[in-house]
Write an enzyme that holds these catalytic residues in place. Sequence first.
Site, PDB file in Angstrom:
ATOM      1  N   LYS A 115       0.807  -1.225   0.000  1.00 50.53           N
ATOM      2  CA  LYS A 115       0.000   0.000   0.000  1.00 50.53           C
ATOM      3  C   LYS A 115       0.837   1.270   0.000  1.00 50.53           C
ATOM      4  CE  LYS A 115      -4.478  -1.490   1.727  1.00 50.53           C
ATOM      5  NZ  LYS A 115      -5.541  -1.306   2.722  1.00 50.53           N
ATOM      6  N   LYS A 201      -5.218  -9.420  -6.725  1.00 48.28           N
ATOM      7  CA  LYS A 201      -6.453  -9.841  -6.057  1.00 48.28           C
ATOM      8  C   LYS A 201      -7.585  -8.857  -6.374  1.00 48.28           C
ATOM      9  CE  LYS A 201      -5.924  -7.490  -1.714  1.00 48.28           C
ATOM     10  NZ  LYS A 201      -5.836  -7.343  -0.321  1.00 48.28           N
ATOM     11  N   LYS A 204     -11.153  -3.472  -3.539  1.00 46.01           N
ATOM     12  CA  LYS A 204     -11.988  -2.263  -3.546  1.00 46.01           C
ATOM     13  C   LYS A 204     -11.209  -1.093  -4.134  1.00 46.01           C
ATOM     14  CE  LYS A 204     -13.855  -3.451   0.996  1.00 46.01           C
ATOM     15  NZ  LYS A 204     -13.068  -3.450   2.233  1.00 46.01           N
TER      16      LYS A 204
HETATM   17  P1  TYM Z   1     -10.806  -5.714   3.963  1.00 41.34           P
HETATM   18  O1  TYM Z   1     -11.819  -4.669   4.287  1.00 41.34           O
HETATM   19  O2  TYM Z   1      -9.796  -5.410   2.918  1.00 41.34           O
HETATM   20  O3  TYM Z   1     -11.541  -7.039   3.524  1.00 41.34           O
HETATM   21  C1  TYM Z   1     -12.579  -7.622   4.298  1.00 41.34           C
HETATM   22  C2  TYM Z   1     -12.455  -9.131   4.232  1.00 41.34           C
HETATM   23  O4  TYM Z   1     -12.538  -9.583   2.869  1.00 41.34           O
HETATM   24  C3  TYM Z   1     -11.415 -10.414   2.570  1.00 41.34           C
HETATM   25  N1  TYM Z   1     -11.032 -10.201   1.162  1.00 41.34           N
HETATM   26  C4  TYM Z   1     -10.901 -11.167   0.253  1.00 41.34           C
HETATM   27  N2  TYM Z   1     -11.069 -12.500   0.325  1.00 41.34           N
HETATM   28  C5  TYM Z   1     -10.862 -13.222  -0.811  1.00 41.34           C
HETATM   29  N3  TYM Z   1     -10.514 -12.658  -1.996  1.00 41.34           N
HETATM   30  C6  TYM Z   1     -10.327 -11.315  -2.115  1.00 41.34           C
HETATM   31  N4  TYM Z   1      -9.994 -10.772  -3.287  1.00 41.34           N
HETATM   32  C7  TYM Z   1     -10.525 -10.513  -0.960  1.00 41.34           C
HETATM   33  N5  TYM Z   1     -10.428  -9.175  -0.712  1.00 41.34           N
HETATM   34  C8  TYM Z   1     -10.739  -9.002   0.590  1.00 41.34           C
HETATM   35  C9  TYM Z   1     -10.322  -9.946   3.529  1.00 41.34           C
HETATM   36  O5  TYM Z   1      -9.342 -10.950   3.724  1.00 41.34           O
HETATM   37  C10 TYM Z   1     -11.108  -9.634   4.784  1.00 41.34           C
HETATM   38  O6  TYM Z   1     -11.325 -10.808   5.544  1.00 41.34           O
HETATM   39  N6  TYM Z   1      -7.553  -5.317   7.745  1.00 41.34           N
HETATM   40  C11 TYM Z   1      -8.850  -5.885   7.338  1.00 41.34           C
HETATM   41  C12 TYM Z   1      -9.990  -5.437   8.243  1.00 41.34           C
HETATM   42  C13 TYM Z   1      -9.797  -5.731   9.674  1.00 41.34           C
HETATM   43  C14 TYM Z   1      -9.885  -6.995  10.311  1.00 41.34           C
HETATM   44  C15 TYM Z   1      -9.657  -6.737  11.696  1.00 41.34           C
HETATM   45  C16 TYM Z   1     -10.138  -8.291   9.872  1.00 41.34           C
HETATM   46  C17 TYM Z   1      -9.521  -4.793  10.627  1.00 41.34           C
HETATM   47  N7  TYM Z   1      -9.431  -5.404  11.845  1.00 41.34           N
HETATM   48  C18 TYM Z   1      -9.659  -7.755  12.627  1.00 41.34           C
HETATM   49  C19 TYM Z   1     -10.152  -9.309  10.820  1.00 41.34           C
HETATM   50  C20 TYM Z   1      -9.905  -9.050  12.176  1.00 41.34           C
HETATM   51  C21 TYM Z   1      -9.156  -5.429   5.927  1.00 41.34           C
HETATM   52  O7  TYM Z   1      -8.688  -4.410   5.496  1.00 41.34           O
HETATM   53  O8  TYM Z   1     -10.083  -6.199   5.296  1.00 41.34           O
END
Ligand code: TYM
Length: 339
Positions: A115, A201, A204
């Site tokens: 990032k 991947k 968003k």
């Molecule tokens: P975020 O908001 O990017 O994504 C949310 C969840 O979706 C999953 N994900 C995917 N899974 C499969 N293929 C993809 N292309 C894909 N893109 C996203 C992510 O793995 C995630 O589970 N840092 C985290 C948010 C967070 C969090 C936490 C998660 C903050 N605190 C504590 C678990 C526990 C994030 O940015 O996810």
Amino acid sequence: MRVVSGIQPTGQPHLGNYLGAIRNYVKLQDEAVAAGGECMIFLADLHAISMPHDPAELHASTLELVATLVACGVDPNKAVLFNQAQVPAHSELQWLLNGTARMGWLNRMTQFKDKSGKNREGASVALFTYPVLQAADVLLYQATHVPVGEDQKQHLELARDIAQKFNNDFASEEAPVFTLPDPIIPPEAARIMSLRDGSAKMSKSDPSDMSRINLADDADTMAKKVKKAKTDPEPLPSEAKGLEERAEALNLVAIYAALAGTSVDAVLGDFGGQGFGAFKPALAELLVETLSPIRDRFVELKADREALDAILARGAAQARELASPTLKAAYEALGLIRG
Ligand code: TYM
């Protein structure tokens, strides 16, 4: 059993989020209720300020994401659904854990490298310490199960390392302050890839909307995106082995398998020998069939601002209560006087 997971309210929630994580929230929410445990799903709005953002957009996306999660089946009567910024204990515990996390551990985080790109000096400090807040998010609630996609695995390993070091340094083996959480990663949809590039991947933050299926897309848009998805001219093989070098083709078949609740081999058993001219319409149909009811429900829920505010207020009150014993234990273990 204590299930905890978060999702950032930035951009449009997409198929990768749904298959990689949200679908598992719903499954684990039901398992937690059956086991007499809790499931806590939150909007990681504090994480969202680690990148340049528009405050009005963040505010609107946060409310929309509540509607999306409920539309996908997260049930505020079964799960604690809340917003991170409404529970100050997350930020407080992060500061306490900053004393335990090591610079070297954070330096190894691939998400920071991805990032921040070439502009490391210009990256926010929040982007660097982001994984410590994520550790606080789960350790605060003694999480046992954390449903996430593959890309979050490294952050969860860091959370375990922080918990272990804190317990070692400041608690006894018989009475640890934190539980070591286990990531729950779906084998068949751990990493859904971009529709335009099989090596990136689905995300968003991809500038091309054609690279992802958004949960709010209408049926025609979904069909168009699948039709335009990058593929190759070869027909599908009859076994997964034949897809090893064909990332885009494998991605589409994996999406089909995840939606149909079957394996890549089983899908190839049905479609082996056929070209994408036959496979893509079948995939589009399955997508529309699965996601249209979610979209319809989302549109309804989004319109009821009062109901969304009420869900968040109730969830935050529940989360604050569940957070309080661990936060207190962490302050005390560190020798901090709070009065
Ligand atoms: P975020 O908001 O990017 O994504 C949310 C969840 O979706 C999953 N994900 C995917 N899974 C499969 N293929 C993809 N292309 C894909 N893109 C996203 C992510 O793995 C995630 O589970 N840092 C985290 C948010 C967070 C969090 C936490 C998660 C903050 N605190 C504590 C678990 C526990 C994030 O940015 O996810």
